[in-house]
Write a protein that holds these residues in place. Structure first.
Motif, short mmCIF file in Angstrom:
data_model
loop_
_atom_site.label_atom_id
_atom_site.label_comp_id
_atom_site.label_asym_id
_atom_site.label_seq_id
_atom_site.Cartn_x
_atom_site.Cartn_y
_atom_site.Cartn_z
N GLY A 178 -11.46 10.00 44.69
CA GLY A 178 -10.66 9.26 43.73
C GLY A 178 -11.41 8.09 43.14
O GLY A 178 -12.63 8.09 43.01
N GLN A 179 -10.65 7.06 42.78
CA GLN A 179 -11.23 5.89 42.15
C GLN A 179 -11.67 4.85 43.16
O GLN A 179 -12.35 3.89 42.82
CB GLN A 179 -10.19 5.26 41.21
N ARG A 180 -11.27 4.99 44.42
CA ARG A 180 -11.56 4.00 45.44
C ARG A 180 -12.08 4.68 46.70
O ARG A 180 -11.77 5.83 46.98
CB ARG A 180 -10.30 3.20 45.80
N ASP A 181 -12.87 3.91 47.47
CA ASP A 181 -13.27 4.34 48.80
C ASP A 181 -12.18 3.86 49.75
O ASP A 181 -12.10 2.68 50.08
CB ASP A 181 -14.62 3.73 49.16
N VAL A 182 -11.32 4.76 50.18
CA VAL A 182 -10.14 4.40 50.96
C VAL A 182 -10.35 4.77 52.42
O VAL A 182 -10.76 5.88 52.75
CB VAL A 182 -8.88 5.10 50.42
N GLY A 183 -10.07 3.80 53.30
CA GLY A 183 -10.14 4.04 54.73
C GLY A 183 -8.75 4.17 55.32
O GLY A 183 -7.75 3.74 54.73
N LEU A 184 -8.67 4.77 56.51
CA LEU A 184 -7.41 4.91 57.24
C LEU A 184 -7.57 4.31 58.62
O LEU A 184 -8.45 4.71 59.39
CB LEU A 184 -7.02 6.39 57.35
N GLN A 185 -6.72 3.35 58.93
CA GLN A 185 -6.68 2.73 60.24
C GLN A 185 -5.57 3.39 61.04
O GLN A 185 -4.38 3.25 60.73
CB GLN A 185 -6.41 1.22 60.10
N TRP A 186 -5.96 4.13 62.09
CA TRP A 186 -4.98 4.89 62.86
C TRP A 186 -4.43 4.12 64.06
O TRP A 186 -3.47 4.57 64.69
CB TRP A 186 -5.58 6.22 63.32
N GLU A 187 -5.02 2.98 64.39
CA GLU A 187 -4.45 2.16 65.47
C GLU A 187 -3.10 1.64 65.01
O GLU A 187 -2.95 1.19 63.88
CB GLU A 187 -5.39 1.01 65.82
N GLN A 188 -2.12 1.69 65.89
CA GLN A 188 -0.73 1.30 65.59
C GLN A 188 -0.15 2.13 64.43
O GLN A 188 0.71 1.67 63.70
CB GLN A 188 -0.63 -0.20 65.28
N SER A 189 -0.63 3.36 64.31
CA SER A 189 -0.03 4.25 63.32
C SER A 189 1.29 4.79 63.86
O SER A 189 1.62 4.65 65.04
CB SER A 189 -0.98 5.41 63.00
N LEU A 190 2.06 5.41 62.99
CA LEU A 190 3.33 6.00 63.37
C LEU A 190 3.24 7.52 63.23
O LEU A 190 2.46 8.03 62.41
CB LEU A 190 4.47 5.46 62.50
N ASP A 191 4.04 8.21 64.00
CA ASP A 191 4.05 9.66 63.99
C ASP A 191 5.48 10.11 63.69
O ASP A 191 6.37 9.97 64.51
CB ASP A 191 3.59 10.18 65.35
N ASN A 192 5.69 10.66 62.49
CA ASN A 192 7.03 10.98 62.03
C ASN A 192 7.26 12.48 62.04
O ASN A 192 6.48 13.24 61.45
CB ASN A 192 7.24 10.44 60.61
N GLY A 193 8.32 12.93 62.70
CA GLY A 193 8.62 14.35 62.77
C GLY A 193 9.35 14.84 61.53
O GLY A 193 10.23 14.17 61.00
N LEU A 194 8.96 16.03 61.07
CA LEU A 194 9.61 16.68 59.93
C LEU A 194 10.13 18.03 60.38
O LEU A 194 9.50 18.73 61.19
CB LEU A 194 8.63 16.87 58.77
N SER A 195 11.28 18.42 59.86
CA SER A 195 11.92 19.68 60.25
C SER A 195 12.39 20.45 59.02
O SER A 195 12.63 19.86 57.96
CB SER A 195 13.12 19.43 61.17
N TRP A 196 12.53 21.76 59.20
CA TRP A 196 13.12 22.60 58.18
C TRP A 196 14.61 22.74 58.45
O TRP A 196 15.02 22.97 59.59
CB TRP A 196 12.50 24.00 58.18
#
Length: 355
Positions: free
Chosen positions: A266-284
């Protein structure tokens, strides 16, 4: 292909014949651009009258198709490749895929399309199940988990512009607008947003829901949000969370990790910080008012998507989490949000509306 029409002794297509006829009857005194537009309009109307349509066949195809609602972006594209196209080819069943907001509740005056199978958050599926908005697939009548079929877990991480911040920030840095001036992105929903506010305020991930389950904890989360209010750019879909960091609208944002990863450079160099990330469940979920044939098609699709080879193909297309084992995310508590979402949504709406 030649159509069986002759004009001036020569074979011609229907549009060409009509164009020649129209030149005889439309005055040439009009400006050329207006004349061309008028001719195109008349040709189109005449073709509609001449060429038979397949409206009944198309209507019948839609009637027997599966209508699938998903959340858009790279997630929907990966599902299309891993699940929907192979299923349609194997079973000979048409699939119509639409993007929706993830809320199956009927709304007054809502002009949305009827759907068969839909992807939604686990907390939404639990509430919809209890209210009869989803087909009950099993379990006890009073169970809140009898409707949603687990689909995946989406990681919500801190995404930041590495061109402006070389070292990975944390949620506490997210609030530090003096050291890191710029806009911040957060989801326009209490889910994930309140958890992040509490972690930024020093609450350990393991204690977040115990704190958020008290009036004092709720007040604490909203006080923390108020500190950041002038700098917040709200997002409402996973795809938008990636877009606002990629196009430079924000310096940092909470974001669906899979969407950021799929967005590429894309237009930016984007990083992802996974410490203290959230895990969200999705269902059908399956719509409750389907006839037997539609229910059978829906169950066939759900069974197809659960096969190991399809699951593996989807995982290769959409990377929803960081490296396995590198961090332990905060699992978003669907049962907590099922119980508290109505009150916290009202509180959140009131906070947004306040000056």
């Amino acid at each position: 292909m030649r159509w069986p029409f002759r004009f001036g002794g020569k074979w011609a297509s229907v549009p060409a014949c009509l164009s020649c006829l129209l030149r005889k009857f439309i005055p040439l005194s009009r400006p050329p651009r207006i004349l061309r537009s008028l001719r195109r309009l008349l040709i189109g109307l005449l073709l509609l009258a001449i060429v038979p349509t397949s409206g009944n066949a198309r209507t019948g195809w839609r009637t027997h198709a599966l209508v699938v609602n998903s959340l858009g972006g790279a997630l929907s594209a990966a599902q299309d490749k891993a699940f929907f196209r192979p299923f349609a080819a194997q079973m000979g069943v048409g699939i119509l895929r639409y993007v929706w907001d993830g809320d199956p509740r009927p709304r007054s005056g809502h002009a949305g399309r009827a759907w068969t199978v839909a992807l939604m958050e686990d907390s939404t599926a639990r509430a919809a199940c209890m209210q009869g908005f989803l087909l009950r697939l099993g379990g006890a009548p009073g169970s809140a988990d009898a409707c949603g079929v687990p689909a995946m877990r989406e990681g919500i991480a801190l995404a930041w512009d590495r061109g402006r911040i070389p070292v990975a920030p944390h949620w506490s840095d997210f609030w530090n607008v003096v050291r890191y001036p710029g806009k911040r992105g957060l989801r326009r929903d209490p889910r994930s947003t309140l958890e992040i506010a509490l972690m930024a305020d020093g609450v350990a991930p393991a204690d977040v829901y115990a704190v958020l389950g008290t009036p004092e904890g709720v007040a604490r989360a909203f006080r923390k949000l108020s500190q950041l209010r002038p700098y917040i750019e709200w997002w409402t879909s996973p795809a938008e969370s990636a877009r606002i960091i990629k196009n430079g609208s924000v310096l940092m944002t909470s974001a669906a990790g899979g969407e950021v990863t799929a967005a590429g450079t894309g237009q930016r160099d984007v990083g992802l910080q996974w410490e203290q990330s959230l895990d969200n469940g999705l269902s059908w979920g399956v719509a409750p008012d389907l006839d037997r044939a539609a229910r059978d098609r829906a169950r066939s699709l759900l069974h197809f998507m659960a096969q190991p080879e399809q699951v593996a193909r989807f995982a290769s297309l959409y990377h929803a989490h960081g490296d396995a084992g590198s961090v332990t995310p905060l699992l978003m508590d669907a049962a907590f949000w099922h119980e508290h979402l109505p009150d916290l949504s009202k509180r959140f709406a009131d906070w947004l509306a306040a000056p």
